[in-house]
Design a protein around this motif. Structure first.
Motif, short mmCIF file in Angstrom:
data_model
loop_
_atom_site.label_atom_id
_atom_site.label_comp_id
_atom_site.label_asym_id
_atom_site.label_seq_id
_atom_site.Cartn_x
_atom_site.Cartn_y
_atom_site.Cartn_z
N ASP A 57 -14.38 39.29 -2.65
CA ASP A 57 -14.82 38.45 -3.76
C ASP A 57 -14.92 39.33 -5.00
O ASP A 57 -15.35 40.49 -4.92
CB ASP A 57 -16.20 37.86 -3.45
N SER A 58 -14.54 38.77 -6.12
CA SER A 58 -14.60 39.55 -7.36
C SER A 58 -15.99 40.16 -7.53
O SER A 58 -16.13 41.33 -7.89
CB SER A 58 -14.30 38.65 -8.56
N HIS A 59 -17.02 39.36 -7.24
CA HIS A 59 -18.38 39.85 -7.50
C HIS A 59 -18.80 40.96 -6.54
O HIS A 59 -19.87 41.52 -6.69
CB HIS A 59 -19.39 38.69 -7.51
N ASP A 60 -17.97 41.26 -5.56
CA ASP A 60 -18.25 42.40 -4.67
C ASP A 60 -17.46 43.64 -5.03
O ASP A 60 -17.55 44.66 -4.34
CB ASP A 60 -17.95 42.01 -3.21
N LEU A 61 -16.68 43.57 -6.09
CA LEU A 61 -15.85 44.73 -6.46
C LEU A 61 -16.72 45.86 -7.00
O LEU A 61 -17.61 45.63 -7.82
CB LEU A 61 -14.82 44.33 -7.51
#
Lengths: 271, 271, 271, 271
Positions: D94-98
């Protein structure tokens, strides 16, 4: 009676892998300002050959359908009888007085996003008008651009050249036309032969639409060469267009390998 | 006798800060394929007004020099008498058979770098030719682009739209023309009125040069609207050009604030 | 003891149609040159929230996964303790003395095709060097560009702005960075808050890498604002990047409607 | 013990007209996934030479200040110990886990306007995700682009290549990175040596940030070569960057004439 003539010799050779449509435009245009004293065009046989009027009825385009190797030899002698007013003294026509046929040359074209240069033109050239403004633009180009073969390609726009400050005649002409149009002066691209071009080759310059000194309220096209190589008293026009997209000497509708391209232009006395 | 007519009503209002040259092109073109049953054009007084022939002698451009607020009201009723061949059945003309006036529409223009799309067109549309190929292109555009107002601007090219997959009628027309030219089919931009356009506004479509079914070896222009909104049986042409750079309804040579722009197009029986 | 502080208040509100990843970067960076006296950040609840280090470890980026309407309120008071050497007197570092972390800022980036401007920079700014050259560039931008909101968009590059001669802070910063890089001076984009910005909003300036007057043979980043609105003595940095592509205050990975965006920056005495 | 090694030999020679700063990056990076068994780098004497860490601390950049002719000979033997998961099975983060360091590789860069491709990517590749989506993109590139040396230049972007459907490894990598970023997958440009490259030369591929199969919730970079020439089991990385702007093997800050450039990469058993 003796008259000075511009003498042209062109050799083109190209190879096609299969029957291919080719559009050529290299002959001196038969227009009032240049009298064609003699012309010979030697072409290899082709499956199809037709001449059609070119843009603004200046010159002809030649359609071929050819195969294998194809050779073109062209020689012409042309007496140039162009009126050469002092550009600096020419008035600008009000936009609303422009004739219909000049209007398209106000607009942006493939290589010339002139609209984007209005602020620059107002700032840099806003203090003069008409022919004086055009000469100021041409001088600016001559002093800010360097003539460097090989740096531009088929995608290079006048905007690219304006930024990178280098190019060849095609690019100089594009910038000249771009600045003129941004100032509301119709400008077109002219392909021509001129003995002053070094090294000798097809040449391109700009033409601007300003007052015609011989016709009250009239307008006329006037040659301007920001490279400084061409002399309008000697130049022989081939054709005109919006920009380089319109006046290639050779457009191929399929693969085409150029084998030879030589151009020789001289001045001589002719009887 | 009764005939169906396309009825047009246009209101434009704009404000100029100082005397400014304005170029307008909004009137139904007086050409054989559309009979102008009635037309009234009500214009505010201007310091200068002249009509000049527009591109390809289709329609007129109107020069104004005006000041302050300026209002235009235009109403016309037009009987469309256009021949409507089945596009899919139209043959392609060999490039070398194209008449001189069609040649410029093979070339790249401001918003249409068609040369760069030759590989794509060969790959995607290489299995058909002529009118069938044009319809395949139009269908491709219809299924791959989304009609989204506000995403394009005065710098948006057909290449931009091809990549971003969205735009308005201007952008759809640019992509259509780009693909056609990349396939060697002359294509031009047409500004027109059509009752099927939603929301009602000036509309733009493409026109391609293919065989004329009524003339042996002849060619003719045929309307193609990749948005699918216009019906060539009802469309009233205003003007044509290389692309949107050539056929704005209003071009201002100085600051101009648009105050009102309304277009209404309907179909009716006329006596 | 009293010290002057820069006080920041920001309100953001946006609406998401479905659960969407959002990247925010709006907080004052916690770096030696600016002491954060107080900061409160009030965020709506989100399904996911994480802060990660931003580019060059200056400031933080905040990942959210949120839905529906989302509100952000941020307030901070920051004492700016930046060294402010006289830019004009700063020497240029030889390229071969640049540290690894500065090298990427010599290269072209999304909005900054600096390589193409080498001829222009040599011609226009070749007579000075180092900080004096940077100030000459900044002055040139200030006198040749007009600050005009609304003329640039997400595709506008520094080259576009250079040609069109207008834009907003983002565009001014791009041209400044472009000219500096073209002269071989590393330059980066800085997002910051400054009380002098009118109207108040997020602001962007350039930062150039020149000699550090306090470290023999060392280099340091120095703020330069070609708009002239920001005062480095008061500016509070948020983050840095190659250009505007890297430091948006909000990047949405899905549709996002901006509902409110207000920024207020003032100077005050703080105890 | 025997192990397979990738053996590299590089010869570079260039001529400088005057003392010029040069940035080189051609050495195998000393990183865990590749063990440098032996390396010799023979350089002409220079007035200045320094190595600085390259982007993301992968490899080194070498600063020179040299004059006249300059010769470089480099030979290395490298044991590649890269983990090679099945790309198709890798999940997307997920983008927010990058992590912070991956975020910059979501953004647009000099040659990669990825934002503009979101609609295309959704339409063409929306039915898969993660590694499977990346492979679908790589396959699409392999089947829609032609490998044609000489058609791209220093201004050619991934958007140009996407439209023109031809290019070299640099251009293939740009399109791959562009499509991945448009789908929200961080992607960077990798310069490397690989024995499968024909003709042998420096090579460029993409690297995408997807799940790390060995670390719960972790991410890792994975090589993808849309030209199909490189085998990640044999590839030796030189350096990484946003795109080709960041990882030239030679960047000259002044005129530089390339005299020789030869690269040889082979596989062998090493003791």
């Amino acid at each position: 009676m003796l008259c000075m003539a511009t003498n042209i010799e062109v050799t083109l050779a190209f190879r096609l892998e299969q029957p291919t449509d080719i559009l050529l435009q290299f002959e001196a245009a038969d227009i009032p300002e240049q009298q064609i004293l003699s012309a010979t065009c030697s072409l290899d046989e082709a499956d199809h050959m037709a001449r059609v009027p070119a843009q603004d009825d200046i010159g002809l385009r030649m359609w071929l359908n050819a195969n294998c190797r194809y050779d073109v030899h062209y020689a012409a002698s042309v007496a140039v009888e162009r009126l050469l007013p002092d550009i600096a003294s020419l008035a600008r026509l009000d936009s609303h007085d422009l004739p219909g046929e000049a209007v398209q040359y106000l607009f942006d074209s493939r290589y010339i996003p002139a609209d984007r240069f209005q602020n620059f033109v107002t700032e840099e050239f806003g203090s003069s008008t008409g022919g004086a403004q055009v000469l100021a633009m041409s001088d600016w180009i001559g002093s800010h651009l360097s003539y460097v073969p090989g740096v531009s390609n088929a995608n290079t726009t006048g905007m690219d050249t304006f930024v990178e400050r280098q190019g060849v005649c095609r690019d100089y002409a594009h910038v000249m036309i771009m600045l003129a149009r941004a100032a509301g002066i119709p400008a077109r691209y002219v392909s021509l032969y001129d003995p002053g071009v070094t090294p000798q080759d097809f040449h391109a310059v700009a033409e601007v639409f300003l007052a015609d000194p011989g016709v009250k309220d009239g307008g006329a096209w006037h040659l301007v060469d920001p490279t400084g190589m061409a002399d309008p008293a000697h130049s022989v026009k081939i054709g005109v267009g919006r920009d380089a997209a319109d006046v290639s000497f050779l457009t191929s509708f399929g693969n085409c390998e150029m084998l030879e391209q030589s151009v020789s232009v001289t001045r001589s006395e002719d009887e």
